[in-house]
Scaffold this motif. Structure first.
Motif, mmCIF file in Angstrom:
data_model
loop_
_atom_site.group_PDB
_atom_site.id
_atom_site.type_symbol
_atom_site.label_atom_id
_atom_site.label_comp_id
_atom_site.label_asym_id
_atom_site.label_seq_id
_atom_site.Cartn_x
_atom_site.Cartn_y
_atom_site.Cartn_z
ATOM 1 N N SER A 1 62.688 -69.692 30.072
ATOM 2 C CA SER A 1 63.376 -70.713 29.278
ATOM 3 C C SER A 1 64.510 -71.381 30.059
ATOM 4 O O SER A 1 64.865 -72.527 29.792
ATOM 5 N N LYS A 2 65.042 -70.661 31.043
ATOM 6 C CA LYS A 2 66.119 -71.219 31.875
ATOM 7 C C LYS A 2 65.577 -72.018 33.054
ATOM 8 O O LYS A 2 66.197 -72.984 33.505
ATOM 9 N N GLU A 3 64.410 -71.612 33.567
ATOM 10 C CA GLU A 3 63.902 -72.198 34.810
ATOM 11 C C GLU A 3 62.686 -73.103 34.609
ATOM 12 O O GLU A 3 62.474 -74.044 35.357
ATOM 13 N N MET A 4 61.830 -72.790 33.641
ATOM 14 C CA MET A 4 60.642 -73.567 33.280
ATOM 15 C C MET A 4 59.771 -73.923 34.492
ATOM 16 O O MET A 4 59.561 -75.088 34.837
ATOM 17 N N HIS A 5 59.249 -72.883 35.143
ATOM 18 C CA HIS A 5 58.326 -73.064 36.263
ATOM 19 C C HIS A 5 56.902 -73.215 35.727
ATOM 20 O O HIS A 5 56.539 -72.612 34.718
ATOM 21 N N LYS A 6 56.106 -73.997 36.424
ATOM 22 C CA LYS A 6 54.693 -74.128 36.066
ATOM 23 C C LYS A 6 53.890 -72.985 36.677
ATOM 24 O O LYS A 6 54.164 -72.551 37.802
ATOM 25 N N TYR A 7 52.891 -72.507 35.944
ATOM 26 C CA TYR A 7 51.951 -71.507 36.433
ATOM 27 C C TYR A 7 50.559 -72.084 36.218
ATOM 28 O O TYR A 7 49.998 -71.995 35.128
ATOM 29 N N LYS A 8 50.044 -72.696 37.284
ATOM 30 C CA LYS A 8 48.798 -73.448 37.184
ATOM 31 C C LYS A 8 47.570 -72.557 37.378
ATOM 32 O O LYS A 8 47.586 -71.631 38.181
ATOM 33 N N GLY A 9 46.521 -72.879 36.645
ATOM 34 C CA GLY A 9 45.273 -72.141 36.777
ATOM 35 C C GLY A 9 44.249 -72.652 35.792
ATOM 36 O O GLY A 9 44.505 -73.570 35.012
ATOM 37 N N LYS A 10 43.079 -72.052 35.816
ATOM 38 C CA LYS A 10 42.003 -72.416 34.896
ATOM 39 C C LYS A 10 41.951 -71.411 33.741
ATOM 40 O O LYS A 10 42.290 -70.243 33.900
ATOM 41 N N ASN A 11 41.510 -71.901 32.598
ATOM 42 C CA ASN A 11 41.309 -71.031 31.422
ATOM 43 C C ASN A 11 42.551 -70.189 31.132
ATOM 44 O O ASN A 11 42.492 -68.965 31.066
ATOM 45 N N LEU A 12 43.674 -70.853 30.966
ATOM 46 C CA LEU A 12 44.963 -70.173 30.844
ATOM 47 C C LEU A 12 45.062 -69.261 29.621
ATOM 48 O O LEU A 12 45.771 -68.260 29.640
ATOM 49 N N ALA A 13 44.363 -69.629 28.538
ATOM 50 C CA ALA A 13 44.446 -68.821 27.306
ATOM 51 C C ALA A 13 43.362 -67.756 27.225
ATOM 52 O O ALA A 13 43.334 -66.977 26.266
ATOM 53 N N GLU A 14 42.485 -67.708 28.219
ATOM 54 C CA GLU A 14 41.314 -66.833 28.139
ATOM 55 C C GLU A 14 41.700 -65.369 27.961
ATOM 56 O O GLU A 14 42.501 -64.826 28.711
ATOM 57 N N LYS A 15 41.153 -64.763 26.915
ATOM 58 C CA LYS A 15 41.324 -63.352 26.558
ATOM 59 C C LYS A 15 42.695 -63.021 25.962
ATOM 60 O O LYS A 15 43.096 -61.848 25.933
ATOM 61 N N LEU A 16 43.413 -64.048 25.474
ATOM 62 C CA LEU A 16 44.669 -63.760 24.774
ATOM 63 C C LEU A 16 44.422 -62.875 23.553
ATOM 64 O O LEU A 16 45.313 -62.147 23.112
ATOM 65 N N GLU A 17 43.184 -62.896 23.046
ATOM 66 C CA GLU A 17 42.846 -62.039 21.904
ATOM 67 C C GLU A 17 42.833 -60.554 22.265
ATOM 68 O O GLU A 17 42.709 -59.698 21.374
ATOM 69 N N ASN A 18 42.956 -60.225 23.555
ATOM 70 C CA ASN A 18 43.162 -58.820 23.940
ATOM 71 C C ASN A 18 44.514 -58.307 23.451
ATOM 72 O O ASN A 18 44.717 -57.103 23.314
ATOM 73 N N LEU A 19 45.449 -59.240 23.212
ATOM 74 C CA LEU A 19 46.774 -58.898 22.691
ATOM 75 C C LEU A 19 46.925 -59.325 21.233
ATOM 76 O O LEU A 19 47.344 -58.535 20.391
ATOM 77 N N ILE A 20 46.603 -60.569 20.945
ATOM 78 C CA ILE A 20 46.782 -61.106 19.595
ATOM 79 C C ILE A 20 45.461 -61.015 18.825
ATOM 80 O O ILE A 20 44.498 -61.709 19.155
ATOM 81 N N PHE A 21 45.415 -60.168 17.816
ATOM 82 C CA PHE A 21 44.185 -59.968 17.040
ATOM 83 C C PHE A 21 44.347 -60.398 15.590
ATOM 84 O O PHE A 21 43.399 -60.345 14.809
ATOM 85 N N ILE A 22 45.559 -60.842 15.201
ATOM 86 C CA ILE A 22 45.800 -61.341 13.854
ATOM 87 C C ILE A 22 46.068 -62.848 13.937
ATOM 88 O O ILE A 22 46.947 -63.284 14.691
ATOM 89 N N CYS A 23 45.322 -63.612 13.189
ATOM 90 C CA CYS A 23 45.477 -65.069 13.218
ATOM 91 C C CYS A 23 46.848 -65.456 12.661
ATOM 92 O O CYS A 23 47.199 -65.063 11.539
ATOM 93 N N PRO A 24 47.654 -66.225 13.404
ATOM 94 C CA PRO A 24 48.982 -66.625 12.915
ATOM 95 C C PRO A 24 48.930 -67.643 11.775
ATOM 96 O O PRO A 24 49.947 -67.918 11.146
ATOM 97 N N HIS A 25 47.737 -68.201 11.506
ATOM 98 C CA HIS A 25 47.585 -69.164 10.415
ATOM 99 C C HIS A 25 47.171 -68.477 9.116
ATOM 100 O O HIS A 25 47.841 -68.591 8.094
#
Length: 395
Positions: free
Chosen positions: A221-245
């Protein structure tokens, strides 16, 4: 010294010479690899005690080599027991580096004894104080027994911090995919054996936590560096398994930079800054905190956590494993059940995860492994166990 003791000493010396050779041989090559693949920036460790324990935070699978390039002098690393089941690969690692094996999901007393034994021989040891990689960017819980081990070792202590690793290789992502962005590592503090001897266990515990604490999102939040790559969200469901909606379980699916719920069809995005778009939570850290609140509510409401297919094994001390049962995996406040075998929830002594899907736990001083279907979140069982344990302790 007896003849047998002398042979043991000679064997130990021979092995140690071999380990130092491989460390010195590969360390420069590792440095080149890290600069090319990650553009990793590090500072060389200076003014070190005669022998020491290195404690580092844990952000990626590459952390042992991130730490090693800062230290010219050879050291031994503590590694998870599941590596012993890598077959020939582990045999090579053991021959060259002889890692100290830690059984996750146990009190790890044998690991502590081995660390102390090697330090007593004048060797250096590195371990990752949290025991597991961070899942949400914040340094995890460090057990107070770590400070007790440091006091018992009667050697120096070096604290080391890796910054940026969480965004380069999030724990919830899989495979060898990494992102290009700022990552660095350096020594935080060096404490001599004499300094540590003047401290209480509580004081040692405090400096360990202070030195190793990192919240990746506070830094970002202080530095805001970019972390570039492909499929950035891929497998986030390994951590988040409850829908925030809609709060449905196990309905999230990631594609490219987007996560979508199959029940409510709502979606959110993970961008190049590691930030979330499309939900009230702008970071994975905040979303994970919200999810933990939901887990506590699920426990209070007696909602079981299930996965349709999993296998459970008993792990022997020689690292062999025996299949006990396969079938639906279910965990609630009363029992953990897999297929036809079940365990009382209150009698599970500890539980941990390795990789993204392997679950290990101790019950009645025996060691077990559960391998769930990879299409489902395994971490939810670790979080369920943690919150169930906290609730029972508070009551």
């Amino acid at each position: 010294m007896s003849k047998q003791d002398n042979k043991k000493k000679q064997k130990h010396t021979t092995h140690h010479i071999r380990h130092k050779f491989f460390y010195r041989l590969l360390r420069p090559l590792v440095g080149i690899f890290l600069k090319c693949k990650f553009r990793y920036k590090y500072k060389k460790a200076k003014h070190l005690p005669k022998n020491y324990i290195v404690l580092s935070n844990h952000t990626t699978d590459f952390d042992p080599i991130f730490v090693s390039v800062s230290f010219k002098k050879q050291m031994y690393f503590v590694a998870s027991e599941h590596l012993t089941r890598w077959g020939k690969t582990f045999k090579l690692l053991d021959f060259a580096f002889n890692p100290i094996i830690r059984y996750k999901g146990t009190v790890a007393s044998s690991t502590v004894m081995e660390v102390l034994r090697r330090v007593k021989h004048g060797e250096n040891v590195c371990l990752f104080a949290e025991g597991v990689r961070t899942w949400d960017g914040e340094t995890g819980t460090i057990l107070p027994s770590t400070a007790k081990m440091i006091k018992s070792a009667k050697c120096g202590l070096v604290t080391y911090k890796i910054v940026g690793g969480y965004f380069v290789s999030p724990n919830w992502s899989e495979g060898s995919k990494t992102r290009k962005g700022k990552i660095s590592g350096s020594v935080v503090n060096v404490y001599t054996a004499e300094q540590l001897a003047q401290m209480t266990e509580e004081e040692v515990y405090k400096i360990i936590n202070n030195d190793l604490y990192e919240n990746a999102y506070e830094t970002q939040s202080k530095e805001m560096h970019k972390y570039k790559g492909k499929n950035l969200a891929e497998k986030l469901e390994n951590l988040i398994f409850i829908c925030p909606h809609c709060k449905a379980h196990d309905t999230l699916k990631s594609t490219n930079n987007t996560v979508t719920c199959s029940k409510c069809n709502k979606e959110f995005k993970y961008n190049e800054y590691g930030m979330l778009e499309g939900i009230p939570y702008d970071t994975v850290y905040k979303l994970a905190r919200w999810q933990e609140e939901q887990i506590s509510e699920d426990i209070k409401n007696q909602i079981p956590y299930t996965i349709p297919e999993a296998s459970i094994y008993k792990i022997e001390r020689n690292h062999s494993k025996e299949l006990l049962s396969s079938g639906e995996l279910s965990f609630d406040t009363e029992k953990l059940k897999c297929g036809t075998i079940e365990f009382s929830s209150v009698d599970i002594q500890d539980m941990a995860i390795y990789g993204r899907h392997g679950i290990v736990f101790t019950h009645d001083n025996l060691y077990y492994e559960i391998l769930p279907n990879k299409n489902y979140c395994a971490l939810k069982y670790i979080l369920y166990f943690k919150h169930l344990k906290d609730i029972k302790s508070n009551n």
